[in-house]
Design a protein around this motif. Structure first.
Motif, PDB file in Angstrom:
ATOM      1  N   TYR A 147       0.858  -1.178   0.000  1.00  0.00           N
ATOM      2  CA  TYR A 147       0.000   0.000   0.000  1.00  0.00           C
ATOM      3  C   TYR A 147       0.897   1.232   0.000  1.00  0.00           C
ATOM      4  N   GLU A 148       0.590   2.189  -0.875  1.00  0.00           N
ATOM      5  CA  GLU A 148       1.367   3.424  -0.952  1.00  0.00           C
ATOM      6  C   GLU A 148       0.542   4.572  -0.383  1.00  0.00           C
ATOM      7  N   ALA A 149       1.047   5.185   0.670  1.00  0.00           N
ATOM      8  CA  ALA A 149       0.384   6.320   1.312  1.00  0.00           C
ATOM      9  C   ALA A 149       0.817   7.616   0.630  1.00  0.00           C
ATOM     10  N   PRO A 150       0.066   8.683   0.837  1.00  0.00           N
ATOM     11  CA  PRO A 150       0.435   9.967   0.212  1.00  0.00           C
ATOM     12  C   PRO A 150       1.543  10.713   0.941  1.00  0.00           C
ATOM     13  N   TRP A 151       2.119  10.114   1.989  1.00  0.00           N
ATOM     14  CA  TRP A 151       3.171  10.753   2.774  1.00  0.00           C
ATOM     15  C   TRP A 151       4.056   9.672   3.379  1.00  0.00           C
ATOM     16  N   ASN A 190       9.743   4.451   3.483  1.00  0.00           N
ATOM     17  CA  ASN A 190       9.327   5.624   2.706  1.00  0.00           C
ATOM     18  C   ASN A 190       7.820   5.861   2.907  1.00  0.00           C
ATOM     19  N   ASN A 191       7.052   5.849   1.827  1.00  0.00           N
ATOM     20  CA  ASN A 191       5.602   6.042   1.937  1.00  0.00           C
ATOM     21  C   ASN A 191       4.842   4.729   1.769  1.00  0.00           C
ATOM     22  N   GLU A 201      14.659   2.178   3.159  1.00  0.00           N
ATOM     23  CA  GLU A 201      15.048   1.972   4.556  1.00  0.00           C
ATOM     24  C   GLU A 201      13.817   1.659   5.389  1.00  0.00           C
ATOM     25  N   ILE A 202      13.816   0.538   6.092  1.00  0.00           N
ATOM     26  CA  ILE A 202      12.646   0.087   6.843  1.00  0.00           C
ATOM     27  C   ILE A 202      12.615   0.801   8.188  1.00  0.00           C
ATOM     28  N   SER A 203      11.508   1.486   8.443  1.00  0.00           N
ATOM     29  CA  SER A 203      11.395   2.285   9.661  1.00  0.00           C
ATOM     30  C   SER A 203      10.616   1.584  10.767  1.00  0.00           C
ATOM     31  N   ASN A 204       9.838   0.558  10.415  1.00  0.00           N
ATOM     32  CA  ASN A 204       8.981  -0.082  11.404  1.00  0.00           C
ATOM     33  C   ASN A 204       8.681  -1.502  10.974  1.00  0.00           C
ATOM     34  N   LEU A 215      -1.904   3.467  10.085  1.00  0.00           N
ATOM     35  CA  LEU A 215      -0.648   4.082   9.645  1.00  0.00           C
ATOM     36  C   LEU A 215      -0.638   5.541  10.045  1.00  0.00           C
ATOM     37  N   GLY A 216       0.488   6.004  10.579  1.00  0.00           N
ATOM     38  CA  GLY A 216       0.642   7.405  10.936  1.00  0.00           C
ATOM     39  C   GLY A 216       1.641   8.103  10.027  1.00  0.00           C
ATOM     40  N   SER A 217       1.338   9.330   9.661  1.00  0.00           N
ATOM     41  CA  SER A 217       2.211  10.083   8.761  1.00  0.00           C
ATOM     42  C   SER A 217       3.393  10.680   9.516  1.00  0.00           C
ATOM     43  N   PHE A 218       4.445  10.971   8.760  1.00  0.00           N
ATOM     44  CA  PHE A 218       5.551  11.751   9.298  1.00  0.00           C
ATOM     45  C   PHE A 218       5.753  12.957   8.396  1.00  0.00           C
ATOM     46  N   VAL A 219       5.085  14.043   8.759  1.00  0.00           N
ATOM     47  CA  VAL A 219       5.191  15.314   8.046  1.00  0.00           C
ATOM     48  C   VAL A 219       5.686  16.341   9.057  1.00  0.00           C
TER      49      VAL A 219
END
Length: 351
Positions: A13-17, A343-344, A324-327, A36-40
């Motif tokens: 799944y590709e998120a917009p952020w 990434n997203n 890079e895997i963040s979670n 899913l939580g964004s990182f903006v």
């Protein structure tokens, strides 16, 4: 052994952020539902609730809602049978509890333990007690851990109102911030002297220590590990099948340390095949000897640690992502599925 080539067993799944926080629901009637939580890097952020349409093998967005600042952690209520309201907790500037329905997600309560100030100490993490879902723990940049009591209030029509209060707050570490808090997941059965699962929790922080606490005896804590170079410890994860074991990692470290609470200060294993800093740890929900680690080297590695204390040299499974895997999260009700974020993107992998 690799997961490459099994595309029908990998869903994306590709998120917009950029995706940072992520959690897999534990409810058996919502098998492939994740938050899913964004990182903006601004005030306005988002949380998405996505689900897999198994008929066409595609993720779809079920719900989205606004969230102030990026959420540092997201957790679904640990309620496999659907006894409690369908709740979601997020940590950020405050602890927020959200009620999720098919139509909408609404804020149920905002929990703040510093009401005498106009400023808050942001929360770095949270954990939800699986033994007693009325208990949540949060860690903060101000060196404190707070245990919250959650109540469902009187029934108005068919809606249970949810509220919360500070059960206890304590200064847990000598140096700010505290990076992670982890509540006991189950009661100890073989070692009664270690106490029951409901009252135990542990934390890691910038002072490089792992500390265990008992809610019944908060006048002292037990340090079970200190990083030799006193590097900050970023993550803490309790083995879901054998709570004698914890996993932790230091900031910018390529290594995950496995600890046995019965043998303080001496790691029983070191997992060090990553080639960049580790970002995530997830114990298998169904096995005491399997753990997944994820890192900036694009790799998610699954390890079999049953030969401890002999050295664990190589993982038994490896997957290379496109970033890079963040979670990483291991689905508790579906132990053959793991979720990763980079990434997203969200990917779930059959293992």
């Amino acid at each position: 052994m690799s997961l490459h080539g099994k595309r029908k067993e990998i869903y994306k799944y590709e998120a917009p952020w950029t995706v940072y926080a992520m959690n897999w629901t534990v409810r058996s009637d919502k098998r492939f539902r994740l938050a899913l939580g964004s990182f903006v890097e601004e005030y306005n952020n988002k949380v998405l609730i996505v689900g897999l349409e198994e008929e066409n093998s595609e993720f779809v967005c079920r719900n989205t809602f606004n969230h102030p600042y990026p959420t540092t952690k997201i957790m679904w209520i640990p309620d496999t049978k659907g006894v409690y309201p369908d709740l979601l907790a997020t940590s950020g500037d405050y602890l927020r509890i959200w009620r999720v329905s098919d139509a909408e997600t609404r804020l149920e309560c905002l929990l703040n333990n510093n009401k005498n100030s106009d400023f808050c100490a942001p929360l770095t993490s949270l954990d939800w007690n699986e033994v007693d879902p009325n208990l949540l723990g949060t860690s903060s940049i101000d060196t404190t851990c707070t245990i919250w009591g959650l109540e469902t209030g009187q029934v108005l029509g068919r809606v249970n109102l949810v509220s919360g209060h500070v059960k206890t707050q304590l200064i847990a570490h000598d140096k700010e911030p505290i990076m992670s808090v982890c509540l006991y997941y189950r009661c100890m059965t073989s070692l009664s002297r270690a106490g029951g699962g409901r009252d135990m929790f542990a934390s890691v922080g910038a002072d490089g220590s792992v500390r265990m606490f008992d809610l019944r005896h908060l006048e002292h804590s037990t340090i079970i590990y200190e990083d030799p170079q006193h590097h900050p410890l970023l993550r803490l994860c309790w083995n879901k099948q054998d709570p004698n074991y914890l996993a932790t990692m230091a900031m910018d470290s390529m290594e995950v340390v496995i600890l046995d609470v019965r043998v303080p200060f001496t790691p029983v294993a070191r997992l060090n095949n990553h080639r960049a800093c580790v970002n995530g740890i997830a114990w298998a929900p169904h096995s005491s000897c399997h753990i997944c680690t994820a890192a900036d080297d694009h790799q998610a590695l699954i390890w079999d640690i049953q030969q401890m204390p002999r050295a664990i040299e190589d993982p038994i499974l490896a997957y290379t992502a496109e970033g890079e895997i963040s979670n990483v999260q291991w689905a508790s009700t579906q132990p053959d599925w793991i979720a990763i974020c980079y990434n997203n993107c969200l990917e779930i992998l059959r293992v």
